[in-house]
Design a protein around this motif. Sequence first.
Motif, short mmCIF file in Angstrom:
data_model
loop_
_atom_site.label_atom_id
_atom_site.label_comp_id
_atom_site.label_asym_id
_atom_site.label_seq_id
_atom_site.Cartn_x
_atom_site.Cartn_y
_atom_site.Cartn_z
N LYS A 129 -8.27 5.12 0.63
CA LYS A 129 -9.57 4.50 0.84
C LYS A 129 -9.49 3.20 0.02
CE LYS A 129 -12.39 8.60 0.67
NZ LYS A 129 -13.50 9.59 -0.08
N ILE A 130 -8.81 2.96 -1.06
CA ILE A 130 -8.75 1.55 -1.60
C ILE A 130 -7.69 0.83 -0.87
CG2 ILE A 130 -7.65 0.54 -3.68
CD1 ILE A 130 -8.17 2.86 -5.33
N PHE A 131 -6.81 1.08 -0.15
CA PHE A 131 -6.04 0.46 0.58
C PHE A 131 -6.64 -0.13 2.08
CE2 PHE A 131 -2.15 0.02 3.73
CZ PHE A 131 -1.79 -1.23 2.94
N GLU A 132 -7.60 0.86 2.51
CA GLU A 132 -8.30 0.39 3.64
C GLU A 132 -9.36 -0.53 3.28
OE1 GLU A 132 -10.22 0.13 7.22
OE2 GLU A 132 -8.34 1.04 7.01
N ARG A 232 10.37 9.81 9.37
CA ARG A 232 10.43 8.37 8.86
C ARG A 232 10.47 8.03 7.44
NH1 ARG A 232 6.72 4.68 12.74
NH2 ARG A 232 7.78 2.99 11.85
N GLY A 233 10.43 9.00 6.67
CA GLY A 233 10.51 9.22 5.26
C GLY A 233 9.06 9.26 4.50
N VAL A 234 7.99 9.54 5.31
CA VAL A 234 6.74 9.63 4.58
C VAL A 234 6.62 11.16 3.92
CG1 VAL A 234 4.27 9.66 4.71
CG2 VAL A 234 5.74 8.12 6.30
N ARG A 235 6.19 10.77 2.61
CA ARG A 235 6.00 12.08 1.82
C ARG A 235 4.62 12.21 1.17
NH1 ARG A 235 9.47 12.90 4.60
NH2 ARG A 235 11.63 13.77 4.27
N VAL A 236 4.07 11.02 0.91
CA VAL A 236 2.54 10.71 0.19
C VAL A 236 2.19 9.71 0.92
CG1 VAL A 236 3.68 11.49 -1.88
CG2 VAL A 236 3.65 9.01 -1.21
N THR A 237 0.88 9.66 0.55
CA THR A 237 -0.07 8.54 1.41
C THR A 237 -0.56 7.67 0.20
OG1 THR A 237 -2.03 10.18 1.15
CG2 THR A 237 -0.69 10.14 3.07
N ALA A 250 -0.96 1.73 -2.33
CA ALA A 250 -2.08 0.62 -1.98
C ALA A 250 -1.74 -0.80 -2.36
CB ALA A 250 -3.20 1.28 -2.63
N GLU A 251 -0.76 -1.38 -1.80
CA GLU A 251 -0.62 -2.94 -1.92
C GLU A 251 -1.80 -3.74 -1.81
OE1 GLU A 251 2.30 -3.95 -3.00
OE2 GLU A 251 3.85 -2.58 -2.64
N PRO A 252 -1.90 -4.64 -2.73
CA PRO A 252 -3.05 -5.60 -2.49
C PRO A 252 -2.82 -6.54 -1.22
CG PRO A 252 -1.32 -6.37 -4.33
CD PRO A 252 -1.14 -4.99 -3.75
N ILE A 253 -3.83 -7.18 -0.55
CA ILE A 253 -3.52 -8.01 0.46
C ILE A 253 -2.51 -9.22 0.42
CG2 ILE A 253 -5.47 -9.74 -0.21
CD1 ILE A 253 -6.15 -9.98 2.56
N GLU A 254 -2.43 -9.89 -0.78
CA GLU A 254 -1.40 -10.80 -0.87
C GLU A 254 0.03 -10.34 -0.54
OE1 GLU A 254 -3.75 -9.89 -3.19
OE2 GLU A 254 -5.01 -11.54 -3.26
N ASN A 255 0.22 -9.05 -1.31
CA ASN A 255 1.71 -8.66 -0.87
C ASN A 255 1.80 -8.30 0.44
OD1 ASN A 255 1.91 -8.80 -3.79
ND2 ASN A 255 2.04 -6.33 -4.11
#
Length: 275
Positions: A129-132, A232-237, A250-255
Amino acid sequence: MRKNRIMFLGLVAIFFIISGCDFPRISNKNIPKTEPLKVPEFFSAESDEIEKDTKTNDTDLKIVLPQEVPEIEPLPISPPEELPLEGNIPPVENVPKNSKVQESEKDVLLSKLSGRIEVFSDFECPFCKIFETNTLAVIRKKHPLVQIRLRYFPLEIHPHSISAAKYSLCAGEQDKLEEMNSSLFSAQSLSDENLQEIAKSMELNLEDLSLCISSPETESLIKNDVAEGVERGVRVTPVFFVNESMYVGAEPIENVEKYLRDTAQNLSPSLPLKR
Protein backbone atom coordinates in the motif's frame (compact mmCIF):
# COMPACT_ATOMS: atom_id res chain seq x y z
CA MET A 1 1.23 77.90 106.40
CA ARG A 2 -1.46 76.10 104.49
CA LYS A 3 -4.21 77.87 106.37
CA ASN A 4 -2.63 81.22 105.59
CA ARG A 5 -2.70 80.48 101.86
CA ILE A 6 -6.32 79.53 101.96
CA MET A 7 -7.21 82.69 103.84
CA PHE A 8 -5.26 84.76 101.30
CA LEU A 9 -7.04 83.29 98.35
CA GLY A 10 -10.39 83.76 100.00
CA LEU A 11 -9.68 87.46 100.59
CA VAL A 12 -8.68 87.92 96.96
CA ALA A 13 -11.90 86.30 95.77
CA ILE A 14 -13.96 88.53 98.05
CA PHE A 15 -12.12 91.54 96.63
CA PHE A 16 -13.00 90.75 93.02
CA ILE A 17 -16.62 90.09 93.87
CA ILE A 18 -16.99 93.37 95.73
CA SER A 19 -15.22 95.38 92.99
CA GLY A 20 -17.44 93.81 90.22
CA CYS A 21 -14.50 92.38 88.32
CA ASP A 22 -14.56 89.04 86.54
CA PHE A 23 -11.91 86.43 86.02
CA PRO A 24 -9.82 86.88 82.85
CA ARG A 25 -11.09 84.80 79.93
CA ILE A 26 -9.53 83.79 76.66
CA SER A 27 -10.79 85.96 73.82
CA ASN A 28 -10.90 85.05 70.17
CA LYS A 29 -10.81 88.66 69.04
CA ASN A 30 -7.14 88.44 68.11
CA ILE A 31 -7.55 85.28 65.98
CA PRO A 32 -7.76 86.27 62.30
CA LYS A 33 -10.76 85.08 60.46
CA THR A 34 -10.19 82.88 57.40
CA GLU A 35 -12.26 83.45 54.33
CA PRO A 36 -13.86 80.32 52.84
CA LEU A 37 -12.10 78.75 49.85
CA LYS A 38 -13.62 79.81 46.57
CA VAL A 39 -14.02 76.95 44.12
CA PRO A 40 -13.32 78.05 40.53
CA GLU A 41 -16.01 77.57 37.97
CA PHE A 42 -15.32 75.17 35.12
CA PHE A 43 -14.59 76.67 31.78
CA SER A 44 -17.40 77.08 29.24
CA ALA A 45 -17.42 76.23 25.56
CA GLU A 46 -16.84 79.92 24.67
CA SER A 47 -13.69 80.49 26.75
CA ASP A 48 -10.40 78.77 26.30
CA GLU A 49 -8.80 79.80 29.62
CA ILE A 50 -10.13 80.79 33.06
CA GLU A 51 -8.10 82.11 35.94
CA LYS A 52 -9.38 82.25 39.46
CA ASP A 53 -7.60 83.64 42.53
CA THR A 54 -8.29 81.99 45.80
CA LYS A 55 -6.76 83.40 48.97
CA THR A 56 -5.99 80.92 51.65
CA ASN A 57 -3.80 82.13 54.50
CA ASP A 58 -2.44 85.03 52.39
CA THR A 59 -1.41 82.60 49.62
CA ASP A 60 -2.60 83.04 46.05
CA LEU A 61 -3.76 79.86 44.37
CA LYS A 62 -4.00 80.18 40.61
CA ILE A 63 -5.70 77.46 38.56
CA VAL A 64 -5.10 77.58 34.83
CA LEU A 65 -7.01 75.12 32.70
CA PRO A 66 -5.24 73.80 29.59
CA GLN A 67 -6.04 75.16 26.21
CA GLU A 68 -7.79 73.07 23.58
CA VAL A 69 -5.41 70.67 21.87
CA PRO A 70 -5.14 71.56 18.20
CA GLU A 71 -5.80 68.88 15.61
CA ILE A 72 -2.71 67.26 14.10
CA GLU A 73 -2.74 66.78 10.37
CA PRO A 74 -1.67 63.30 9.25
CA LEU A 75 1.69 63.05 7.59
CA PRO A 76 1.60 62.30 3.89
CA ILE A 77 2.49 58.68 3.09
CA SER A 78 4.30 58.09 -0.13
CA PRO A 79 3.71 54.82 -2.02
CA PRO A 80 6.42 52.18 -1.53
CA GLU A 81 9.12 52.02 -4.08
CA GLU A 82 8.99 49.10 -6.48
CA LEU A 83 11.69 46.57 -5.70
CA PRO A 84 13.81 45.52 -8.64
CA LEU A 85 13.36 41.94 -9.81
CA GLU A 86 16.37 39.69 -9.45
CA GLY A 87 17.65 38.09 -12.59
CA ASN A 88 16.42 38.53 -16.11
CA ILE A 89 12.73 37.89 -15.53
CA PRO A 90 10.59 39.29 -18.34
CA PRO A 91 7.45 41.25 -17.49
CA VAL A 92 4.20 39.35 -17.53
CA GLU A 93 2.91 41.17 -20.56
CA ASN A 94 6.00 40.13 -22.57
CA VAL A 95 5.64 36.41 -21.91
CA PRO A 96 4.53 34.55 -25.06
CA LYS A 97 1.03 33.19 -24.88
CA ASN A 98 2.02 29.67 -25.89
CA SER A 99 4.80 29.28 -23.28
CA LYS A 100 4.24 27.05 -20.25
CA VAL A 101 5.51 29.23 -17.42
CA GLN A 102 4.42 26.81 -14.70
CA GLU A 103 6.51 23.97 -16.14
CA SER A 104 10.19 24.04 -15.15
CA GLU A 105 13.03 22.55 -17.17
CA LYS A 106 13.40 19.77 -14.60
CA ASP A 107 9.76 18.77 -14.97
CA VAL A 108 10.11 18.69 -18.75
CA LEU A 109 13.19 16.47 -18.43
CA LEU A 110 11.54 14.06 -16.00
CA SER A 111 8.39 13.82 -18.08
CA LYS A 112 10.49 12.29 -20.88
CA LEU A 113 11.52 9.42 -18.61
CA SER A 114 10.32 6.08 -19.94
CA GLY A 115 10.58 2.42 -19.07
CA ARG A 116 8.62 -0.53 -17.75
CA ILE A 117 7.84 -1.56 -14.18
CA GLU A 118 6.34 -4.90 -13.13
CA VAL A 119 5.13 -5.08 -9.53
CA PHE A 120 4.31 -8.31 -7.68
CA SER A 121 1.94 -7.13 -5.00
CA ASP A 122 -0.61 -8.16 -2.36
CA PHE A 123 -3.61 -5.91 -1.66
CA GLU A 124 -3.46 -6.66 2.08
CA CYS A 125 0.29 -6.08 2.37
CA PRO A 126 0.90 -2.79 4.23
CA PHE A 127 4.21 -2.15 2.42
CA CYS A 128 2.49 -2.72 -0.92
CA LYS A 129 0.00 0.00 0.00
CA ILE A 130 2.83 2.39 0.83
CA PHE A 131 4.64 1.61 -2.42
CA GLU A 132 1.47 2.07 -4.46
CA THR A 133 0.45 5.34 -2.78
CA ASN A 134 3.81 7.09 -2.39
CA THR A 135 5.68 5.83 -5.46
CA LEU A 136 3.68 4.17 -8.22
CA ALA A 137 0.74 6.60 -8.12
CA VAL A 138 3.15 9.54 -8.40
CA ILE A 139 5.07 7.94 -11.26
CA ARG A 140 1.84 7.47 -13.23
CA LYS A 141 1.17 11.22 -13.03
CA LYS A 142 4.73 12.49 -13.25
CA HIS A 143 6.06 10.12 -15.93
CA PRO A 144 3.24 9.17 -18.30
CA LEU A 145 5.69 7.36 -20.59
CA VAL A 146 6.52 4.79 -17.91
CA GLN A 147 4.47 1.60 -18.26
CA ILE A 148 3.41 -0.03 -14.96
CA ARG A 149 1.99 -3.55 -14.78
CA LEU A 150 0.54 -5.10 -11.63
CA ARG A 151 1.14 -8.80 -11.01
CA TYR A 152 -0.83 -10.67 -8.34
CA PHE A 153 1.11 -12.38 -5.58
CA PRO A 154 -1.37 -13.01 -2.71
CA LEU A 155 0.31 -14.31 0.42
CA GLU A 156 -1.19 -17.12 2.49
CA ILE A 157 -1.07 -15.01 5.68
CA HIS A 158 -3.61 -12.58 4.18
CA PRO A 159 -7.08 -14.19 4.09
CA HIS A 160 -8.74 -11.72 1.69
CA SER A 161 -5.89 -11.12 -0.74
CA ILE A 162 -7.03 -13.76 -3.28
CA SER A 163 -10.60 -12.38 -3.36
CA ALA A 164 -9.24 -8.84 -3.77
CA ALA A 165 -7.06 -10.02 -6.66
CA LYS A 166 -10.13 -11.53 -8.37
CA TYR A 167 -12.05 -8.24 -7.98
CA SER A 168 -9.11 -6.38 -9.47
CA LEU A 169 -8.76 -8.74 -12.41
CA CYS A 170 -12.50 -8.75 -13.15
CA ALA A 171 -12.79 -4.95 -12.85
CA GLY A 172 -10.12 -4.80 -15.55
CA GLU A 173 -12.52 -6.73 -17.80
CA GLN A 174 -14.85 -3.70 -17.47
CA ASP A 175 -11.99 -1.20 -18.12
CA LYS A 176 -11.77 -0.10 -14.49
CA LEU A 177 -8.59 -1.83 -13.41
CA GLU A 178 -6.67 1.17 -12.05
CA GLU A 179 -9.73 2.58 -10.29
CA MET A 180 -10.39 -0.75 -8.59
CA ASN A 181 -6.72 -1.18 -7.58
CA SER A 182 -6.68 2.30 -6.03
CA SER A 183 -9.85 1.52 -4.06
CA LEU A 184 -8.49 -1.82 -2.87
CA PHE A 185 -5.19 -0.36 -1.66
CA SER A 186 -6.93 2.49 0.18
CA ALA A 187 -9.64 0.32 1.81
CA GLN A 188 -9.46 -0.28 5.55
CA SER A 189 -10.85 -3.80 5.18
CA LEU A 190 -11.15 -6.22 2.25
CA SER A 191 -13.90 -8.39 3.62
CA ASP A 192 -16.48 -9.77 1.19
CA GLU A 193 -18.98 -7.12 2.26
CA ASN A 194 -16.51 -4.29 1.67
CA LEU A 195 -15.50 -5.70 -1.70
CA GLN A 196 -19.15 -5.69 -2.75
CA GLU A 197 -19.55 -2.09 -1.59
CA ILE A 198 -16.49 -1.04 -3.58
CA ALA A 199 -17.89 -2.68 -6.70
CA LYS A 200 -21.23 -0.93 -6.23
CA SER A 201 -19.60 2.46 -5.71
CA MET A 202 -17.77 2.02 -9.01
CA GLU A 203 -21.04 1.20 -10.77
CA LEU A 204 -19.73 -2.07 -12.16
CA ASN A 205 -21.99 -4.59 -13.79
CA LEU A 206 -22.44 -6.81 -10.74
CA GLU A 207 -23.77 -9.77 -12.71
CA ASP A 208 -20.77 -9.84 -15.05
CA LEU A 209 -18.48 -9.24 -12.09
CA SER A 210 -19.90 -12.22 -10.22
CA LEU A 211 -19.49 -14.52 -13.24
CA CYS A 212 -15.92 -13.39 -13.71
CA ILE A 213 -15.01 -13.88 -10.04
CA SER A 214 -16.41 -17.40 -9.93
CA SER A 215 -14.77 -18.38 -13.23
CA PRO A 216 -11.95 -20.99 -13.02
CA GLU A 217 -10.05 -18.99 -15.63
CA THR A 218 -9.77 -16.03 -13.22
CA GLU A 219 -8.26 -18.17 -10.48
CA SER A 220 -5.91 -19.76 -13.02
CA LEU A 221 -4.57 -16.34 -14.09
CA ILE A 222 -3.78 -15.45 -10.48
CA LYS A 223 -1.98 -18.77 -9.93
CA ASN A 224 0.07 -18.17 -13.07
CA ASP A 225 1.26 -14.81 -11.68
CA VAL A 226 2.28 -16.47 -8.43
CA ALA A 227 4.12 -19.25 -10.24
CA GLU A 228 5.97 -16.80 -12.49
CA GLY A 229 6.93 -14.68 -9.50
CA VAL A 230 8.36 -17.66 -7.64
CA GLU A 231 10.28 -18.64 -10.74
CA ARG A 232 11.80 -15.14 -10.95
CA GLY A 233 12.79 -15.11 -7.28
CA VAL A 234 9.79 -13.43 -5.63
CA ARG A 235 9.25 -14.57 -2.04
CA VAL A 236 7.83 -11.44 -0.35
CA THR A 237 5.91 -8.36 -1.39
CA PRO A 238 6.36 -5.89 -2.85
CA VAL A 239 8.92 -6.97 -5.42
CA PHE A 240 9.24 -4.96 -8.63
CA PHE A 241 11.22 -5.24 -11.82
CA VAL A 242 12.45 -2.08 -13.51
CA ASN A 243 13.35 -2.86 -17.10
CA GLU A 244 13.78 -6.51 -16.01
CA SER A 245 16.11 -5.64 -13.06
CA MET A 246 14.76 -6.88 -9.73
CA TYR A 247 14.29 -4.72 -6.61
CA VAL A 248 12.69 -5.61 -3.27
CA GLY A 249 10.73 -3.38 -0.90
CA ALA A 250 8.73 -0.14 -0.92
CA GLU A 251 11.36 2.07 -2.52
CA PRO A 252 10.88 5.87 -2.65
CA ILE A 253 10.18 7.51 -5.97
CA GLU A 254 13.69 9.01 -6.21
CA ASN A 255 15.22 5.53 -6.21
CA VAL A 256 12.78 4.19 -8.79
CA GLU A 257 13.50 7.14 -11.08
CA LYS A 258 17.20 6.37 -10.78
CA TYR A 259 16.57 2.70 -11.55
CA LEU A 260 14.66 3.70 -14.68
CA ARG A 261 17.61 5.74 -15.94
CA ASP A 262 20.26 3.21 -14.97
CA THR A 263 18.48 0.23 -16.53
CA ALA A 264 17.18 1.85 -19.69
CA GLN A 265 19.60 -0.22 -21.80
CA ASN A 266 18.18 -3.44 -20.33
CA LEU A 267 14.65 -2.82 -21.65
CA SER A 268 13.39 -5.75 -23.67
CA PRO A 269 10.88 -4.96 -26.41
CA SER A 270 9.26 -8.36 -25.90
CA LEU A 271 8.03 -7.52 -22.37
CA PRO A 272 4.19 -7.44 -22.44
CA LEU A 273 2.65 -4.17 -21.26
CA LYS A 274 -0.86 -5.44 -20.62
CA ARG A 275 -2.55 -8.73 -19.84
